[in-house]
Design an enzyme around this catalytic site. Sequence first.
Site, PDB file in Angstrom:
ATOM      1  N   ILE A  18       0.830  -1.200   0.000  1.00  0.00           N
ATOM      2  CA  ILE A  18       0.000   0.000   0.000  1.00  0.00           C
ATOM      3  C   ILE A  18       0.865   1.250   0.000  1.00  0.00           C
ATOM      4  O   ILE A  18       0.577   2.218  -0.710  1.00  0.00           O
ATOM      5  CB  ILE A  18      -0.953  -0.030   1.209  1.00  0.00           C
ATOM      6  N   TYR A 142      -3.401  -6.807  16.402  1.00  0.00           N
ATOM      7  CA  TYR A 142      -3.447  -6.040  15.152  1.00  0.00           C
ATOM      8  C   TYR A 142      -4.718  -5.204  15.084  1.00  0.00           C
ATOM      9  O   TYR A 142      -4.674  -4.002  14.793  1.00  0.00           O
ATOM     10  CB  TYR A 142      -3.368  -6.985  13.956  1.00  0.00           C
TER      11      TYR A 142
END
Length: 249
Positions: A18, A142
Amino acid sequence: MARYEGKVVIVTGGSKGIGRGIVKAFVENGAKVVFCARGSSGDGAKLKGPGCCKFLSCRLVSFTLERFEHIDCLVNNAGWHPPHKATDDTSAQEFRDLLNLNLISYFLTSKLALPHLRLRQGNIINVSSLVGSIGQKDAVPYVATKGAIISMTKAMAVDESRHRVRVNCLSPGNVLTPLWEELASHTPDAAAAIRDGENCQLLGRMGSEDECGAAAVFLAADASFCTGIDLLLSGGAELNYGYKNQVPV
């Protein structure tokens, strides 16, 4: 038309996935980009366009100011998704290490850049994740870091509004990146895992690095009346019912 011509952008974690898509999009739209990553620059330093980019491993903010004299946009993107692991098997130290990488690094980079962003009425883009809003199996640390990024974005947008600095969040869903492929490789059938990932979206595919880059440029260059938002880049993964029962029947 270059939509961010001559602007100066810092991107953390810009060498692959990304981050690479974001660096590429800003360069193509005329920005001067300084990016960092653990290890090498990947192929990011070879990107071409109306703008330019420079890879660094440290001194990100100070180098940018020495080289370009100001900062218009900070993209906090550096982070990692560990292999899926149950809470029972996750140590406190593993959780702390991920908090430092995925969350506290965003705070510290923002803190260093904000005095200079205020002078330009610039903006911050924090890259989170769709799972920060909807959760994910066997990924408590996460998900916690990504949810905290969304909340931090909103709080920072409130504080920085007095300086006309916009702070927004970009939350991708499944994007086919080297990290996604690495996680799939830890499953018994990587190809099947990728197919399952594709089928999670209403659009029937994963997103791309280029689409993430286009969304970041939109937030920086076009979304001038948006601050504190969480832009979902998810292909509709969060919509509609799906088979989710994990209790044996």
